[in-house]
Design a protein around this motif. Structure first.
Motif, short mmCIF file in Angstrom:
data_model
loop_
_atom_site.label_atom_id
_atom_site.label_comp_id
_atom_site.label_asym_id
_atom_site.label_seq_id
_atom_site.Cartn_x
_atom_site.Cartn_y
_atom_site.Cartn_z
N HIS A 93 0.78 -1.24 0.00
CA HIS A 93 0.00 0.00 0.00
C HIS A 93 0.81 1.28 0.00
O HIS A 93 0.41 2.25 -0.60
N SER A 94 1.90 1.31 0.76
CA SER A 94 2.54 2.63 0.91
C SER A 94 4.00 2.60 0.50
O SER A 94 4.81 3.33 1.05
N TYR A 151 -5.23 -5.70 -0.45
CA TYR A 151 -4.80 -5.03 -1.67
C TYR A 151 -5.78 -5.30 -2.80
O TYR A 151 -6.20 -4.39 -3.52
N LEU A 154 -9.37 -3.52 -1.75
CA LEU A 154 -9.42 -2.07 -1.70
C LEU A 154 -8.81 -1.41 -2.92
O LEU A 154 -9.34 -0.42 -3.42
N SER A 155 -7.72 -1.95 -3.43
CA SER A 155 -7.04 -1.26 -4.52
C SER A 155 -7.48 -1.75 -5.89
O SER A 155 -7.79 -0.96 -6.77
N HIS A 158 -11.45 -1.88 -5.77
CA HIS A 158 -11.91 -0.55 -5.35
C HIS A 158 -13.20 -0.61 -4.55
O HIS A 158 -14.11 0.19 -4.75
N ASP A 361 -14.45 8.03 -3.25
CA ASP A 361 -13.13 8.11 -3.84
C ASP A 361 -13.16 7.85 -5.34
O ASP A 361 -12.33 7.13 -5.87
#
Lengths: 434, 434, 434
Positions: A93-94, A151, A154-155, A158, A361
């Protein structure tokens, strides 16, 4: 050791926890130190932290002779898990692609706590039947699976999941149940003398229940949007939880003989509310929506304890010590569905144009997304979570069945004696008495 | 009484807790009420408050018949200490020379809590062996010494000590040990039947442990710089604590027979991480730095409980009930040294020019200070803290040996009976049994 | 069910918890999300929440066999009460006349918690002597009366009552006492074997005491003015509480035989400080003022436990299980009077012109108000609270005397057995022993 090397190679402070913050602030036209993310999230972070360590830990102290294991192993798993989670979630994620480092800030700490929550839920299903080494293995794989699943949900898909209904509870619940199924012990009744509560162990468990219950609004609002998002998530969760308590008491009293209340229900089903409202907490669920969801959840969860847990043990060969199926898995399915419906029903008239984009988002690659489609993505998220939970649980369960982990014998389950120095000679004598 | 007069003469609200705040805000061009220091510090303050009263109080309930004394006297000392600390620290730190008044705000409250923490650490060493009057004397002198020592270390020597590694823990630890040494009781084994835990008293102690553990990031970040300083201190402490848990469990299991875990280690050594990272928490310790420090600390602290405490009791005549030497004194020396090294290694490339000045407060009289010299000052700070601890402890110990304080007899130690109404007739009978 | 319908019809999010917040922010020229009321109040809200559920719940666990009832029924009442309170308080305070909806935000949640606190205080007087159904009736009427009384005191009379000294504690205290008087049981001594504490139940109760004590500054500052108001209220309460602990210990030790301390006093009277400073907390009470108030309160409250409670039981036929008269009712009268005096003595020189208007809210219909008159209004507020408490309590007491509520028999009071599944066979046997 390995952890130190990995942290040395990968983990760095993000720009808000870095002394360069002063320059960052000026260059980004931020007028005050108070707009550092720290002040938006830190109080909620501490509440979540209390839930993980005191909440989950004490909730599981209800067994008469497994309080050390409940609190102590919970502490061990959580402390190990958050370090591993910072790495795993960081990679997914980061990761900062410019220098290949993971930048951590207070939101990373909250996410690590969330990740660990999934494993602690799974611990609930196998409480008292596994060794600490098995728990570490469970956590190691659990955190890894969690990061991948998160992951994807959420990514890639979405889906939105503020309070982690899908990501945390559905995954954690089914992960634990699958492992419990793999580790089925036909002769567990040899420990039945210890598989129950005593008066004061139930009071200890209430400490856990109450801290989970009280801080759940912080859990669901910890990583939602600044401003109205956090505000709304807290209100929704607060209402949902209050409503579940009433339903649980009513159902518990109605289905028990003589109308007596059962502490097991009070300790567990009252929490189903927070779980079920997890996904939808930041949406415009409306206050009455929260109440309706929880009304259903309280009923289902309490009935689950009365009928489903014995059924699962007898016919499905799933021994679920803490009843996580009733507390996490089922309410979460409901919560996920509610989230999907609420998302699908979102409209500009309710959210406002900017509010809609902000809440869901709908930016970047997803700027053409519409609410109805978002609903579908939410539903897909639930399925992914269940698959990861069941699939991962079965694989990890296989690993844990290897006879190298030092798990307790059937007549030693639910007992602190094998893993802890118990100095209490008086009670040692009593043990044979129970 | 005297307290009321002193407060009447000296204590006033500072400009942020005063109704003139509205005018102050406008004249200082502060755009919003949210920039009142209250909102920067209050959540951390409440966490620290929980650590002082619930954390320290319950941590000491592990003795089987001294729970009232542990929680109750802790409550008494802390409540007395914070009032006295507001005065003493006020005179040294926040006296307004224009009108001779002490101006208090939320930061003063946190500092008072910190000051009391030093005395509570010292209480740990003499737990169960002193009377409440002795404790009040210990606190009265302890707070006074603390304020002087803090003034010397922070203001004169200009050492930085965000989480109070030196100021609080080193001082408190050695203060307590010196007093314990002065009050050595050769016949303490007459109370040995009570000097241990029972099952549920260990669970109560875990409440204390967990609240200390969870809120330690707030402790170390409570009075650091706004913005990145608080953020970074919280992250460092969080990581350090997580790491210590693993080390403690590993060492505890490795050195005990049959690989069993010992609750005493879990309750205490897991906290050493927060202590050791205290000084360096706001510096750029880097995440892996926190882990390394704590890896060492967890080992030393746990081994201390296994080998050093019995050694100290037998050969040095120091009876350290709670093992504060392992939990506070030793980790703090490490913490202080780490702080000195980290400070000496600071550079503009890591902190940025403004960040460096801000973090180390190189302003006013110290604007020509450089990091390497700062490192030396940090080291000097440790020495001052040890001197004050040992010296103060010996003097106060002498005072406490006077036979006027009503301390308990050797066979009455670790027992609530002499100082509390214990209604519990059933357990009264059991006492002779243990 | 009814709750869902009512919530559906009436309750909506306010503008700060609504996705339209972004537009609201821009139109009101608010520069940052951090100025959402959520960030001003949420940490205090969570502290209040802990007080309501853990604080009140565990405070009442001191009885040896009523811990389930104490924590569990407290949980039930509070969860029911906050829903009903949101509706009742909403109708009186935050009804939006443009669309007939109640707009809720974080301040509404705090107010609902406050409202419930009144009922929980009343529960203290009847602890162990009523059935859960009676408690729900008590709460239903209690919340309703509370909302009306609060409307009269705060809106019509325009009294200021930040920490709810009058509104919450005076009302709650007298409401409970009046109900207890109506439900007088002449043969209660048949349960006397259970009307006391055991060792570990007193330790559980200390959990409640400490969380109440620590978070009381948040209670008193939760809904005061942003900025200096919250800051000052927290400081005043902190000092007041610290002072009461010392007085309580001194008095308890002085009046008991052999100078022993009594846990009942430590558990309860130490809290009187927070109660008594409730009304005046946001005023310029000055630090020494807080200490004086609490010095008196500690004495009165502790003496109340020693002399007044037995007297009331014997001569006034009021059986006050938790001694709420000493903890809430009496300190509150003092607190109300102190509030009236402090308000009457307010002047522009101390508060500044804007500060005075801001603190006392001399705006709109009350812009011609002066401090001396405000003092009178405060005094009137106390009278209203007492009338509502006593009057309401007598009426509700009559209703509760109807023989349809399933209250426990005289020899079954203070026992969890009638309402809870107690699995603990070992202790069941012991019950006959006590």
């Amino acid at each position: 050791m390995a952890m130190i090397v990995l942290f040395g190679v990968f983990i760095r402070y993000d720009e808000e926890s870095n002394p360069h913050w002063i320059e960052f602030r000026k260059s980004h036209n931020i007028s005050s130190d108070i707009e550092n993310d720290f002040y938006f999230r830190y109080p909620s972070f501490q509440d979540v932290h209390v839930m993980i360590f005191v909440g989950f830990g004490f909730l599981m102290t209800f067994l008469k002779r497994y309080s050390f294991g409940a609190v102590g192993f919970n502490f061990l798993i959580a402390a190990f898990g958050i370090q591993w989670a910072l790495l795993m979630q960081g990679w997914f994620h980061s990761l900062d692609y410019t220098d290949g480092k993971i930048k951590i800030g207070v939101e990373s700490l909250i996410n690590a706590d969330f990740c660990v929550a999934g494993c602690l839920i799974a611990y609930g299903a196998v409480l008292g039947k596994v060794s600490p080494v098995q728990l570490l293995v469970l956590t190691l794989f659990g955190v890894t699976l969690f990061a991948v699943e998160e992951y994807i949900i959420l990514s890639l898909i979405h889906a939105r999941d503020a309070g982690g209904s899908m990501v945390i509870h559905t995954f954690g619940g089914y992960y634990g149940l699958a492992i419990s199924w793999m580790l089925y012990r036909p002769n567990l009744n040899q420990s039945s003398r210890l598989q129950g509560s005593v008066y004061h162990s139930d009071v200890f468990a209430m400490i856990g229940t109450l801290f989970l219950w009280m801080f759940w609004p912080s859990f669901n609002s910890a990583i939602t949007d600044h401003g109205d998002g956090q505000h709304r998530a807290a209100i929704n969760t607060y209402l949902a939880l209050a409503s579940t308590v009433l339903t649980t008491v009513a159902i518990s009293s109605f289905f028990q003989k003589h109308g007596k209340l059962d502490m097991v229900h009070i300790q567990n089903s009252t929490l189903a509310g927070g779980v079920a409202v997890g996904t939808a907490a930041e949406f415009m669920l409306m206050p009455y929506g929260s109440l309706i969801v929880e009304f259903c959840c309280g009923i289902i969860s309490t009935l689950g304890y009365i009928y489903l847990t014995p059924f699962m043990e007898k016919h499905l060969k799933i021994q679920d010590t803490c009843g996580i199926h009733n507390l996490h898995a089922m309410p979460e399915i409901i919560g996920g569905i509610v989230g999907a419906i609420t998302a699908a029903a979102a409209s500009e008239s309710v959210y406002g144009r900017e509010g809609l984009i902000n809440t869901f988002d709908f930016e970047g690659a997803f700027k053409n997304m519409v609410p109805t489609r978002q609903g579908g993505h939410q539903a897909a998220g639930i399925c992914v979570a269940i698959c990861f939970g069941v699939g991962g649980g079965i694989i990890v369960g296989c690993i844990l069945r290897l006879p190298i982990w030092g798990d307790p014998a059937d007549d030693n389950c639910f007992d602190d004696e094998p893993y802890w120095e118990v100095r209490d000679t008086c009670l040692k004598a009593q043990r044979n008495f129970f």
